[in-house]
Design a protein around this motif. Structure first.
Motif, PDB file in Angstrom:
ATOM      1  N   VAL A 119      38.330  43.442  36.138  1.00 32.69           N
ATOM      2  CA  VAL A 119      37.807  42.057  37.177  1.00 32.69           C
ATOM      3  C   VAL A 119      36.755  42.269  38.036  1.00 32.69           C
ATOM      4  N   ARG A 224      37.444  40.077  32.615  1.00 33.88           N
ATOM      5  CA  ARG A 224      38.210  38.718  33.525  1.00 33.88           C
ATOM      6  C   ARG A 224      36.893  38.816  34.832  1.00 33.88           C
ATOM      7  N   LEU A 226      35.927  36.847  38.067  1.00 37.28           N
ATOM      8  CA  LEU A 226      35.977  35.845  38.548  1.00 37.28           C
ATOM      9  C   LEU A 226      35.131  34.912  39.643  1.00 37.28           C
ATOM     10  N   GLU A 250      36.521  36.035  29.774  1.00 33.50           N
ATOM     11  CA  GLU A 250      37.258  35.366  29.992  1.00 33.50           C
ATOM     12  C   GLU A 250      36.334  34.970  31.298  1.00 33.50           C
ATOM     13  N   HIS A 252      36.466  33.003  35.343  1.00 34.37           N
ATOM     14  CA  HIS A 252      38.005  31.880  36.151  1.00 34.37           C
ATOM     15  C   HIS A 252      36.961  31.332  37.156  1.00 34.37           C
ATOM     16  N   ALA A 268      45.526  33.230  44.656  1.00 28.35           N
ATOM     17  CA  ALA A 268      44.812  33.288  43.149  1.00 28.35           C
ATOM     18  C   ALA A 268      43.844  34.186  42.722  1.00 28.35           C
ATOM     19  N   SER A 271      47.278  36.570  41.528  1.00 31.88           N
ATOM     20  CA  SER A 271      47.386  36.172  40.092  1.00 31.88           C
ATOM     21  C   SER A 271      47.345  36.618  39.260  1.00 31.88           C
ATOM     22  N   HIS A 272      45.159  36.607  38.883  1.00 37.50           N
ATOM     23  CA  HIS A 272      44.529  36.753  37.988  1.00 37.50           C
ATOM     24  C   HIS A 272      44.817  38.497  37.548  1.00 37.50           C
ATOM     25  N   SER A 275      47.872  39.240  35.845  1.00 35.28           N
ATOM     26  CA  SER A 275      47.739  38.436  34.645  1.00 35.28           C
ATOM     27  C   SER A 275      46.525  39.973  33.716  1.00 35.28           C
ATOM     28  N   ALA A 276      45.299  40.399  34.569  1.00 40.88           N
ATOM     29  CA  ALA A 276      44.737  41.436  33.918  1.00 40.88           C
ATOM     30  C   ALA A 276      45.320  42.389  33.390  1.00 40.88           C
TER      31      ALA A 276
END
Length: 280
Positions: A119, A224, A226, A250, A252, A268, A271-272, A275-276
């Protein structure tokens, strides 16, 4: 409860904070004036009920040793890999902000056995161009400017707060605890030294030395990205290009953030990360 620990990695004393139980999440902070306790506390608070969180101070930052070393992205990644090997906590969800994001990508490339999910948040390494062109190169070569700025920040919390306007979207909305953390860290005698050494290692007349643009296809872990919509240091289109090229990645975009999402919108970010971890 957060515990402060230290380990010696490749001859350097590395400080880290750890809390919680569960699947491991490792948080790597950014550069300039940063440390685990500066960027990550609100995210740690949100993650520890379900996860084991490890947040190291990178080599030369915070309470980690300012060792005689090369402060390049690959070297930082080696140190983090050594820490994770010593803690025997891999594979982990590896989260990195800015400088730490570049370190996280490097580590995922070098030691994919240690990384379950990646991430990167507004990460270093997605492009070669310096944010301010020749001015960035000049500042990297004339390090006295950084020393003078830090000396000014030490004398004035107001100036310290004003300096954060370049990395946040809405300075008025920034919690005072975030300003206090930076102001506390800038009082450290070694504040800024690791960043100056990083610039020595990574800033060249041709741009940043480390870039992953030719290695995106080699990233073999779920990723993911961000990125703050208002980031003026690393443009969003760099992250868009990376997300298109990293297999299965992904992106975001965080509309209310610039370059310091863990402090601008920790809900946020947490939360990400969750989810990861869960693969959602």
């Amino acid at each position: 409860m957060i515990a402060d620990e230290t380990l010696t990695v490749d001859g350097a004393r590395i400080h880290y904070r750890t809390a919680g139980d569960g699947r491991p999440v490792v948080l790597l902070h950014g550069g300039i004036i940063d440390a685990a306790h500066v960027s990550w506390p609100p995210v740690v608070d949100r993650l520890t009920p379900e996860h084991r969180v490890v947040a190291p101070d990178l080599l030369g930052y915070g309470e980690s040793e300012l060792a005689e070393d090369t402060y390049s992205i690959p070297r930082h990644a080696e140190i983090v890999a050594g820490l994770l090997d010593s803690l025997d906590c891999g594979p982990v969800t590896l989260v990195g902000l800015s400088l730490g994001g570049g370190v996280a990508i490097q580590l995922a490339l070098d030691r994919p056995d240690l990384v379950e999910t990646l991430v990167p948040i507004d990460p270093f390494g997605l492009g070669r161009d310096l944010p301010n062109g020749r001015l960035s190169l000049l500042l990297a070569r004339v390090q006295v400017c950084n020393r003078l700025a830090i000396a000014a920040f030490r004398r004035s919390r107001r100036l310290t707060r004003a300096s954060l306007d370049g990395i946040v979207h809405d300075l008025d909305a920034l919690p005072e605890a975030a300003v206090d953390a930076v102001y506390e860290e800038v009082q450290r005698p070694t504040a800024g030294a690791a960043f100056r050494r990083f610039r020595d290692a990574e800033v060249t007349r041709h741009g940043y030395r480390t870039t992953f643009t030719d290695r995106y296809g080699d990233v073999g872990v779920p990723t993911r990205l961000l990125h703050g919509a208002h980031d003026e240091l690393f443009p969003v289109d760099w992250a868009e290009r990376a997300a298109d090229a990293i297999p299965g990645a992904e992106l975001h975009v965080l509309d209310d953030c610039a370059h310091w999402a863990p402090r601008e919108n920790p809900d946020a970010v947490a939360s990400h990360v969750e989810s990861a971890v869960s693969g959602r």
